[in-house]
Enzyme design. Structure first.
Site, PDB file in Angstrom:
ATOM      1  N   ASN A  13       0.879  -1.164   0.000  1.00  0.00           N
ATOM      2  CA  ASN A  13       0.000   0.000   0.000  1.00  0.00           C
ATOM      3  C   ASN A  13       0.919   1.217   0.000  1.00  0.00           C
ATOM      4  O   ASN A  13       1.499   1.554   1.024  1.00  0.00           O
ATOM      5  CB  ASN A  13      -0.896  -0.022   1.254  1.00  0.00           C
ATOM      6  CG  ASN A  13      -1.709   1.254   1.402  1.00  0.00           C
ATOM      7  OD1 ASN A  13      -1.797   2.058   0.469  1.00  0.00           O
ATOM      8  ND2 ASN A  13      -2.309   1.443   2.568  1.00  0.00           N
ATOM      9  N   LYS A  15       0.172   4.277  -0.347  1.00  0.00           N
ATOM     10  CA  LYS A  15      -0.438   5.495   0.212  1.00  0.00           C
ATOM     11  C   LYS A  15      -0.140   6.687  -0.714  1.00  0.00           C
ATOM     12  O   LYS A  15      -0.063   6.491  -1.918  1.00  0.00           O
ATOM     13  CB  LYS A  15       0.052   5.729   1.645  1.00  0.00           C
ATOM     14  CG  LYS A  15      -0.126   4.477   2.500  1.00  0.00           C
ATOM     15  CD  LYS A  15       0.039   4.708   3.966  1.00  0.00           C
ATOM     16  CE  LYS A  15      -0.171   3.377   4.684  1.00  0.00           C
ATOM     17  NZ  LYS A  15      -0.168   3.516   6.131  1.00  0.00           N
ATOM     18  N   HIS A  99      -9.717   1.696   4.371  1.00  0.00           N
ATOM     19  CA  HIS A  99      -8.459   1.808   5.115  1.00  0.00           C
ATOM     20  C   HIS A  99      -8.696   2.751   6.305  1.00  0.00           C
ATOM     21  O   HIS A  99      -9.432   3.733   6.177  1.00  0.00           O
ATOM     22  CB  HIS A  99      -7.338   2.342   4.205  1.00  0.00           C
ATOM     23  CG  HIS A  99      -5.996   2.259   4.863  1.00  0.00           C
ATOM     24  ND1 HIS A  99      -5.580   3.194   5.787  1.00  0.00           N
ATOM     25  CD2 HIS A  99      -5.009   1.334   4.783  1.00  0.00           C
ATOM     26  CE1 HIS A  99      -4.378   2.844   6.234  1.00  0.00           C
ATOM     27  NE2 HIS A  99      -4.010   1.718   5.638  1.00  0.00           N
ATOM     28  N   GLU A 101      -7.021   5.073   7.528  1.00  0.00           N
ATOM     29  CA  GLU A 101      -6.712   6.490   7.283  1.00  0.00           C
ATOM     30  C   GLU A 101      -7.899   7.178   6.599  1.00  0.00           C
ATOM     31  O   GLU A 101      -8.183   8.336   6.848  1.00  0.00           O
ATOM     32  CB  GLU A 101      -5.433   6.607   6.438  1.00  0.00           C
ATOM     33  CG  GLU A 101      -4.201   6.332   7.293  1.00  0.00           C
ATOM     34  CD  GLU A 101      -3.018   5.782   6.532  1.00  0.00           C
ATOM     35  OE1 GLU A 101      -2.977   5.857   5.296  1.00  0.00           O
ATOM     36  OE2 GLU A 101      -2.100   5.251   7.207  1.00  0.00           O
ATOM     37  N   GLU A 171      -5.892  -4.651  10.372  1.00  0.00           N
ATOM     38  CA  GLU A 171      -4.878  -3.624  10.618  1.00  0.00           C
ATOM     39  C   GLU A 171      -5.193  -2.866  11.910  1.00  0.00           C
ATOM     40  O   GLU A 171      -5.974  -1.913  11.881  1.00  0.00           O
ATOM     41  CB  GLU A 171      -4.836  -2.635   9.452  1.00  0.00           C
ATOM     42  CG  GLU A 171      -4.495  -3.269   8.125  1.00  0.00           C
ATOM     43  CD  GLU A 171      -3.836  -2.272   7.186  1.00  0.00           C
ATOM     44  OE1 GLU A 171      -2.755  -2.568   6.683  1.00  0.00           O
ATOM     45  OE2 GLU A 171      -4.401  -1.171   6.990  1.00  0.00           O
ATOM     46  N   GLY A 177       2.075   2.366  10.703  1.00  0.00           N
ATOM     47  CA  GLY A 177       3.071   3.423  10.565  1.00  0.00           C
ATOM     48  C   GLY A 177       3.754   3.798  11.860  1.00  0.00           C
ATOM     49  O   GLY A 177       4.430   4.815  11.951  1.00  0.00           O
ATOM     50  N   SER A 217       2.945  -2.063  10.261  1.00  0.00           N
ATOM     51  CA  SER A 217       4.397  -2.155  10.498  1.00  0.00           C
ATOM     52  C   SER A 217       4.972  -3.534  10.203  1.00  0.00           C
ATOM     53  O   SER A 217       5.888  -3.997  10.882  1.00  0.00           O
ATOM     54  CB  SER A 217       4.745  -1.714  11.933  1.00  0.00           C
ATOM     55  OG  SER A 217       4.330  -0.387  12.149  1.00  0.00           O
TER      56      SER A 217
HETATM   57  P1  PGA Z   1       2.553   0.328   7.527  1.00  0.00           P
HETATM   58  O1  PGA Z   1       1.120   0.557   6.817  1.00  0.00           O
HETATM   59  O2  PGA Z   1       3.066  -1.001   7.042  1.00  0.00           O
HETATM   60  O3  PGA Z   1       3.399   1.475   7.097  1.00  0.00           O
HETATM   61  O4  PGA Z   1       2.305   0.292   9.005  1.00  0.00           O
HETATM   62  C1  PGA Z   1       0.219  -0.481   6.647  1.00  0.00           C
HETATM   63  C2  PGA Z   1      -1.068   0.058   6.075  1.00  0.00           C
HETATM   64  O5  PGA Z   1      -1.500   1.128   6.477  1.00  0.00           O
HETATM   65  O6  PGA Z   1      -1.693  -0.563   5.179  1.00  0.00           O
END
Ligand code: PGA
Length: 255
Positions: A13, A15, A99, A101, A171, A177, A217
């Site tokens: 992903n 982003k 997601h 976010e 998640e 993140g 992460s």
């Molecule tokens: P990350 O993001 O691996 O940077 O924690 C995962 C995600 O948001 O899909």
């Protein structure tokens, strides 16, 4: 993972990262790092503007391209939005839906997520539906309530024959993140309960066929342990998917 019943999927992903030119360079660097034969499905979910370049650059490789969002309606006066049909016509195979976010910053609701899932399936796209609890919910032992609500809402009106086209991604919000990963046991437990929810809503055969990913992460250091859980069928990877070396290492571990 349990390859006998379902696909292992490693999805990146990106982003809001990478320009079309950077996408092209990434593909050139990444393709030679992919070991053959590739026994898992590799997906990269790129920003809308990179889709065309990504599809061209990965043509002939085992990498499928995904989007990170879509609108639930087929067309109309929705300035700035992109429909499932547009993505499908470009050659997109997967789309991330709900997601955290987007739920957090763009007020995406469970009803909206469900409408998008239905529209994606209608247009032959495989939705990657994200679910997860906040730190506060985990501390108050509300994790399963939250996940159950999100999974059931996402599956509302989804007919049995289409469920196996959906990919779930667990998640936990506190792991995205942050460098903090859920323990393999926590990830395995929640992914297992998502499968149990699908089993109770549909049947055992359908539940067994659905790929459920962990995200938050995930990197080349912790991937092996997470992927060793029987109900963790892969990963949705943010930060580590931006580096060809790290992303390919995770794919190797998943093989
Ligand atoms: P990350 O993001 O691996 O940077 O924690 C995962 C995600 O948001 O899909």
């Amino acid at each position: 993972m349990n390859r006998r019943y379902r696909k292992t999927i490693i999805a990146g992903n990106w982003k809001m990262n990478m320009t079309p030119s950077q996408t092209k360079s990434f593909a050139e660097e990444f393709k030679p790092l992919l070991v053959k034969p590739c026994t898992c499905e590799v997906v990269i979910c790129v920003p809308f503007v990179d889709i065309y370049t990504a599809i061209r650059s990965f043509r002939g490789s085992r990498v499928s391209i995904g989007a990170q969002n879509m609108h639930e309606l087929p067309s109309g006066a929705y300035t700035g939005e992109i429909s499932a049909d547009m993505l499908s016509d470009l050659g997109v195979k997967y789309v991330i839906i709900g997601h955290s976010e987007r739920r957090q910053y763009y007020a995406e609701t469970d009803i909206g997520v469900n409408l998008k899932v239905l529209a994606a399936l209608e247009n032959n796209l495989r939705p990657i539906v994200c679910v997860g609890e906040s730190l506060e919910q985990r501390e108050r032992e509300l994790t399963m309530d939250q996940i159950s609500y999100q999974v059931r809402s996402a599956l509302y009106n989804v007919p049995m024959e289409k469920v196996r086209r959906i990919v779930f991604a667990y998640e936990p919000l506190w792991a995205i993140g942050t460098g903090k990963t859920a323990t393999a046991q926590q990830a395995g437990q929640v992914c297992g309960s998502i499968r149990a929810m699908i089993r109770s809503l549909y049947d055992a055969k359908t539940a067994r066929a659905v790929s459920i990913l962990y995200g938050g992460s995930m990197n080349e250091k912790n991937a092996a342990e997470l992927l060793a859980q029987p109900d963790v069928d892969g990963g949705l990877i943010g930060g580590a998917s931006l580096k060809p070396e790290s992303f390919s290492k995770i794919i190797k571990l998943a093989q």
